[in-house]
Design an enzyme around this catalytic site. Sequence first.
Site, mmCIF file in Angstrom:
data_model
loop_
_atom_site.group_PDB
_atom_site.id
_atom_site.type_symbol
_atom_site.label_atom_id
_atom_site.label_comp_id
_atom_site.label_asym_id
_atom_site.label_seq_id
_atom_site.Cartn_x
_atom_site.Cartn_y
_atom_site.Cartn_z
ATOM 1 N N ASP A 82 0.846 -1.190 0.000
ATOM 2 C CA ASP A 82 0.000 0.000 0.000
ATOM 3 C C ASP A 82 0.894 1.257 0.000
ATOM 4 O O ASP A 82 1.892 1.311 0.719
ATOM 5 C CB ASP A 82 -0.871 -0.030 1.275
ATOM 6 C CG ASP A 82 -2.093 0.864 1.166
ATOM 7 O OD1 ASP A 82 -2.410 1.310 0.050
ATOM 8 O OD2 ASP A 82 -2.745 1.095 2.204
ATOM 9 N N HIS A 180 -8.262 9.666 4.262
ATOM 10 C CA HIS A 180 -7.570 8.694 5.106
ATOM 11 C C HIS A 180 -7.741 9.049 6.578
ATOM 12 O O HIS A 180 -7.666 10.223 6.942
ATOM 13 C CB HIS A 180 -6.064 8.692 4.811
ATOM 14 C CG HIS A 180 -5.701 8.081 3.502
ATOM 15 N ND1 HIS A 180 -5.174 8.803 2.464
ATOM 16 C CD2 HIS A 180 -5.783 6.802 3.065
ATOM 17 C CE1 HIS A 180 -4.931 8.001 1.452
ATOM 18 N NE2 HIS A 180 -5.298 6.774 1.777
ATOM 19 N N GLY A 181 -7.915 8.041 7.408
ATOM 20 C CA GLY A 181 -8.031 8.296 8.840
ATOM 21 C C GLY A 181 -9.427 8.788 9.173
ATOM 22 O O GLY A 181 -10.383 8.558 8.432
HETATM 23 P P1 13P Z 1 -8.815 4.528 6.350
HETATM 24 O O1 13P Z 1 -7.889 4.367 7.500
HETATM 25 O O2 13P Z 1 -9.457 5.860 6.334
HETATM 26 O O3 13P Z 1 -9.791 3.413 6.238
HETATM 27 O O4 13P Z 1 -7.916 4.498 5.011
HETATM 28 C C1 13P Z 1 -7.191 3.349 4.700
HETATM 29 C C2 13P Z 1 -6.477 3.501 3.403
HETATM 30 O O5 13P Z 1 -6.960 4.122 2.490
HETATM 31 C C3 13P Z 1 -5.179 2.848 3.275
HETATM 32 O O6 13P Z 1 -4.608 3.044 2.032
#
Ligand code: 13P
Length: 282
Positions: A82, A180-181
């Site tokens: 990732d 994200h987050g």
């Molecule tokens: P979240 O933590 O918001 O679910 O995002 C995860 C992500 O996109 C990792 O690449």
Amino acid sequence: MLVTLNEILEPAVKGGYAVIAPDFLNASMLSYYLEVAEKYQTPVIASYPPLPVDRLRNFDRWTGVLRSRCDSAKVPVCLHLDHGKDPQTCFRAIKAGFTSVMIDASIYEFEQNLEQTRQVVKEAKKHGVSVEAEIGHVGAYRFGIESSTTDNLLTDPDEAGSFAERSGIDALAVSIGTQHGQYKGKPDIDFKRLQALQDRVRIPLVLHGGSGTGDENIRKTIKGGIRKINVFTDIIKPYLKATLNGLKPWHIKNRKMHQQEAVERILKSYFEVSGSLGRGSI
Ligand code: 13P
């Protein structure tokens, strides 16, 4: 069974569902994910964060362990890097045996993003590895991704179409309002933009920042062509809570069970909402 991103997304494209891509930080998290995936016969994209790629001295050997665990699962599993922050990080993961990598050069201008992505695609194709890239930028609010800035830059559909065609990638992460987050406010998803992206881009679309987006929104994004959904915050929060609770003396022997339960509860709900639950028979 270990598969590439291409192989896991092909049936999702045909079946109109999305495959869940949860990030794991250690071997036990990976094991919990695979156990849940097997229990519900669901394909899964096991996603590894980029930091250990640079920092682990035994990264190749470690990847071998991850590969064999994924390969022995009784459902399709893609071992995916990732947010690879530069081509070198992706090359290391490709060489070590990942079946898919993301090159995230989305903080750069179009041409620089394209150039870095093409370098990764060239190397990945030699090894039969799939590649995901990002155009536009999914921002981060309290999230530990080095290559992420805080602000969202929504994806331009024409740029996305041209980027997908010229780069040769297998899947494209797009920015349509997720984050994200934790969300700063409420998620505000630009479904019109997603429709335009679906019309313009011929490869599977990826949604980052799945946590907190909400079931209804997620279902609509899948209708709009999203075929891979990244999730981390919604899993790590209950996982850490279970881990900390397990440190209390009267809980210690049940810690593993609490962690497993926490992971199962949230992952199963994402499998359901994504429509991938039960699609993993091999
Ligand atoms: P979240 O933590 O918001 O679910 O995002 C995860 C992500 O996109 C990792 O690449």
